[in-house]
Design a protein around this motif. Structure first.
Motif, PDB file in Angstrom:
ATOM      1  N   LYS A   1       8.742   1.618  -4.608  1.00 56.26           N
ATOM      2  CA  LYS A   1       9.985   2.001  -3.915  1.00 56.26           C
ATOM      3  C   LYS A   1      11.093   2.252  -4.935  1.00 56.26           C
ATOM      4  O   LYS A   1      11.868   3.216  -4.810  1.00 56.26           O
ATOM      5  CB  LYS A   1      10.415   0.898  -2.958  1.00 56.26           C
ATOM      6  N   MET A   2      11.183   1.399  -5.945  1.00 53.09           N
ATOM      7  CA  MET A   2      12.227   1.552  -6.949  1.00 53.09           C
ATOM      8  C   MET A   2      11.967   2.764  -7.851  1.00 53.09           C
ATOM      9  O   MET A   2      12.917   3.425  -8.283  1.00 53.09           O
ATOM     10  CB  MET A   2      12.338   0.270  -7.781  1.00 53.09           C
ATOM     11  N   MET A   3      10.710   3.061  -8.138  1.00 51.81           N
ATOM     12  CA  MET A   3      10.392   4.282  -8.888  1.00 51.81           C
ATOM     13  C   MET A   3      10.848   5.510  -8.108  1.00 51.81           C
ATOM     14  O   MET A   3      11.407   6.461  -8.682  1.00 51.81           O
ATOM     15  CB  MET A   3       8.885   4.375  -9.143  1.00 51.81           C
ATOM     16  N   ALA A   4      10.592   5.483  -6.798  1.00 48.61           N
ATOM     17  CA  ALA A   4      11.022   6.603  -5.965  1.00 48.61           C
ATOM     18  C   ALA A   4      12.542   6.723  -5.955  1.00 48.61           C
ATOM     19  O   ALA A   4      13.095   7.830  -6.093  1.00 48.61           O
ATOM     20  CB  ALA A   4      10.500   6.418  -4.539  1.00 48.61           C
TER      21      ALA A   4
ATOM     22  N   THR B   1       3.971   3.336  -0.008  1.00 49.78           N
ATOM     23  CA  THR B   1       4.221   1.958  -0.411  1.00 49.78           C
ATOM     24  C   THR B   1       4.209   0.996   0.777  1.00 49.78           C
ATOM     25  O   THR B   1       3.889  -0.177   0.623  1.00 49.78           O
ATOM     26  CB  THR B   1       5.576   1.830  -1.126  1.00 49.78           C
ATOM     27  N   SER B   2       4.537   1.488   1.960  1.00 49.47           N
ATOM     28  CA  SER B   2       4.552   0.627   3.151  1.00 49.47           C
ATOM     29  C   SER B   2       4.184   1.433   4.387  1.00 49.47           C
ATOM     30  O   SER B   2       4.702   1.192   5.471  1.00 49.47           O
ATOM     31  CB  SER B   2       5.935  -0.021   3.328  1.00 49.47           C
ATOM     32  N   ASN B   3       3.284   2.394   4.218  1.00 52.08           N
ATOM     33  CA  ASN B   3       2.956   3.301   5.313  1.00 52.08           C
ATOM     34  C   ASN B   3       1.658   4.038   5.017  1.00 52.08           C
ATOM     35  O   ASN B   3       1.212   4.102   3.876  1.00 52.08           O
ATOM     36  CB  ASN B   3       4.101   4.300   5.536  1.00 52.08           C
ATOM     37  N   ASN B   4       1.054   4.606   6.047  1.00 47.40           N
ATOM     38  CA  ASN B   4      -0.106   5.467   5.888  1.00 47.40           C
ATOM     39  C   ASN B   4       0.343   6.906   5.707  1.00 47.40           C
ATOM     40  O   ASN B   4       1.381   7.321   6.233  1.00 47.40           O
ATOM     41  CB  ASN B   4      -1.033   5.363   7.107  1.00 47.40           C
ATOM     42  N   ALA B   5      -0.431   7.685   4.942  1.00 50.99           N
ATOM     43  CA  ALA B   5      -0.060   9.050   4.554  1.00 50.99           C
ATOM     44  C   ALA B   5      -0.962  10.088   5.219  1.00 50.99           C
ATOM     45  O   ALA B   5      -2.169   9.868   5.381  1.00 50.99           O
ATOM     46  CB  ALA B   5      -0.135   9.201   3.036  1.00 50.99           C
ATOM     47  N   TYR B   6      -0.382  11.232   5.564  1.00 54.36           N
ATOM     48  CA  TYR B   6      -1.082  12.317   6.257  1.00 54.36           C
ATOM     49  C   TYR B   6      -0.621  13.665   5.712  1.00 54.36           C
ATOM     50  O   TYR B   6       0.536  13.825   5.323  1.00 54.36           O
ATOM     51  CB  TYR B   6      -0.764  12.320   7.759  1.00 54.36           C
ATOM     52  N   ILE B   7      -1.535  14.640   5.780  1.00 56.48           N
ATOM     53  CA  ILE B   7      -1.161  16.027   5.562  1.00 56.48           C
ATOM     54  C   ILE B   7      -1.666  16.850   6.745  1.00 56.48           C
ATOM     55  O   ILE B   7      -2.536  16.399   7.500  1.00 56.48           O
ATOM     56  CB  ILE B   7      -1.724  16.590   4.238  1.00 56.48           C
ATOM     57  N   VAL B   8      -1.101  18.032   6.893  1.00 55.57           N
ATOM     58  CA  VAL B   8      -1.538  18.965   7.932  1.00 55.57           C
ATOM     59  C   VAL B   8      -1.839  20.289   7.251  1.00 55.57           C
ATOM     60  O   VAL B   8      -1.005  20.816   6.506  1.00 55.57           O
ATOM     61  CB  VAL B   8      -0.453  19.166   9.010  1.00 55.57           C
ATOM     62  N   LYS B   9      -3.053  20.820   7.494  1.00 55.87           N
ATOM     63  CA  LYS B   9      -3.447  22.100   6.925  1.00 55.87           C
ATOM     64  C   LYS B   9      -4.126  22.929   8.002  1.00 55.87           C
ATOM     65  O   LYS B   9      -5.103  22.481   8.615  1.00 55.87           O
ATOM     66  CB  LYS B   9      -4.409  21.888   5.742  1.00 55.87           C
ATOM     67  N   ASN B  10      -3.578  24.110   8.236  1.00 58.48           N
ATOM     68  CA  ASN B  10      -4.118  25.007   9.274  1.00 58.48           C
ATOM     69  C   ASN B  10      -4.243  24.292  10.625  1.00 58.48           C
ATOM     70  O   ASN B  10      -5.228  24.466  11.350  1.00 58.48           O
ATOM     71  CB  ASN B  10      -5.466  25.571   8.843  1.00 58.48           C
ATOM     72  N   GLY B  11      -3.253  23.475  10.922  1.00 60.30           N
ATOM     73  CA  GLY B  11      -3.208  22.776  12.203  1.00 60.30           C
ATOM     74  C   GLY B  11      -4.012  21.496  12.251  1.00 60.30           C
ATOM     75  O   GLY B  11      -3.939  20.753  13.236  1.00 60.30           O
TER      76      GLY B  11
END
Length: 285
Positions: free
Chosen positions: A160-163, A183-193
């Protein structure tokens, strides 16, 4: 107003609540935690948090000191006593206080259980949902059992501090070229829906909000793929977002200083946030 907190069976003013310096949570980070959101005075996803709490305790061979029904009553009583409309309830259970030794203390050592509230007026109306988050990538240097929700959060705090130092809001951690999570969450991307998020395993926390959001996405006929994605895939995505108990669904619009997609909040993330908040309010207890 002084908050009322819960400590080992008692409701106390926060300035009267004391924990032993020999508590293993303090000495060894030997404990687990959960954070449950409150909207309109009601608890979101309580059942999921209670189930994950039990799993984390079991993985660490800590006997749960409180039943699910009693835990629910404590949550509700803290909401009432502290007049929480929108906010969070933090829960922590440690292996208890014992003389400092790397070996676990006797199995009958009383656990330490703490709960406290944090008022967050307008939690569901976070303005960041309209502008999105900026994230940076950092090396994932945490221990291997990230699926256990332990209180050892030093490296995520460092992230968090680096960010913050980089002018961003959060960091996505990367291991062997693949994004693990925030750091405290799950990550997602969206590609072509298609919504892409890392599959469950020891590498990430099994997010309660993650499970709900993926269920809602599938019910809305959105395509979901659970697999590891690379940092390069994230930079080439059409959209990105995170999920957590306190942020719900939050769009990500920038990664390592470059825009993701158009650099604006995407339609998929916005729709999922709307669905999650609406459905969670309906199911809150």
């Amino acid at each position: 107003m002084t908050r009322t907190v819960y400590l080992n069976g008692a409701y106390l003013p926060e300035d009267q609540a004391k924990v032993s310096i020999f508590d293993r949570g303090f000495l060894f980070a030997d404990g687990v935690y959960e954070v449950t959101s409150v909207l309109g005075g009601k608890l979101l996803d309580f059942e999921g948090h209670a189930v994950r709490l039990q799993r984390s305790l079991s993985e660490l061979e800590i006997t749960n000191p409180i039943s699910k029904d009693d835990l629910l009553e404590v949550h509700r009583e803290l909401v009432r006593l502290n007049e929480i409309d929108d906010g969070l309830i933090y829960l922590q259970i440690t292996r208890g206080a014992a003389d400092r030794d790397f070996a676990y203390p006797p199995a009958d050592t009383p656990c330490t259980i703490v709960l406290f509230t944090q008022a967050k007026p307008g939690l569901a109306e976070n303005p960041m949902a309209q502008t999105g988050l900026k994230v940076i990538s950092i090396e994932d240097q945490r221990w291997g059992r990230r699926d256990i929700k332990t209180v050892q959060l030093l490296y995520p705090s460092m992230g968090k501090m680096m960010a913050k130092a980089a002018g961003a809001h959060d960091a996505w951690m990367v291991e062997d070229g693949f994004v693990t999570e925030g750091t405290s969450n799950n990550a997602y991307i969206v590609k072509n829906g298609k919504i892409i998020t890392r599959h469950l395993g020891h590498e990430i926390l099994h997010g309660i909000t993650r499970a709900a959001v993926l269920r809602f996405a599938r019910e809305a006929q959105m395509e979901v793929e659970e697999r590891a994605f690379t940092l390069d895939e994230a930079k080439d995505a059409d959209e990105a977002f995170i999920t957590s108990a306190s942020m719900f669904v939050m769009p990500v619009v920038e990664l390592d200083g470059a825009p993701i997609g158009t650099g604006k909040v995407g339609q998929v993330a916005s729709r999922l946030r709307e669905i999650y908040v609406d459905e969670s309010r309906k199911a809150a207890i």
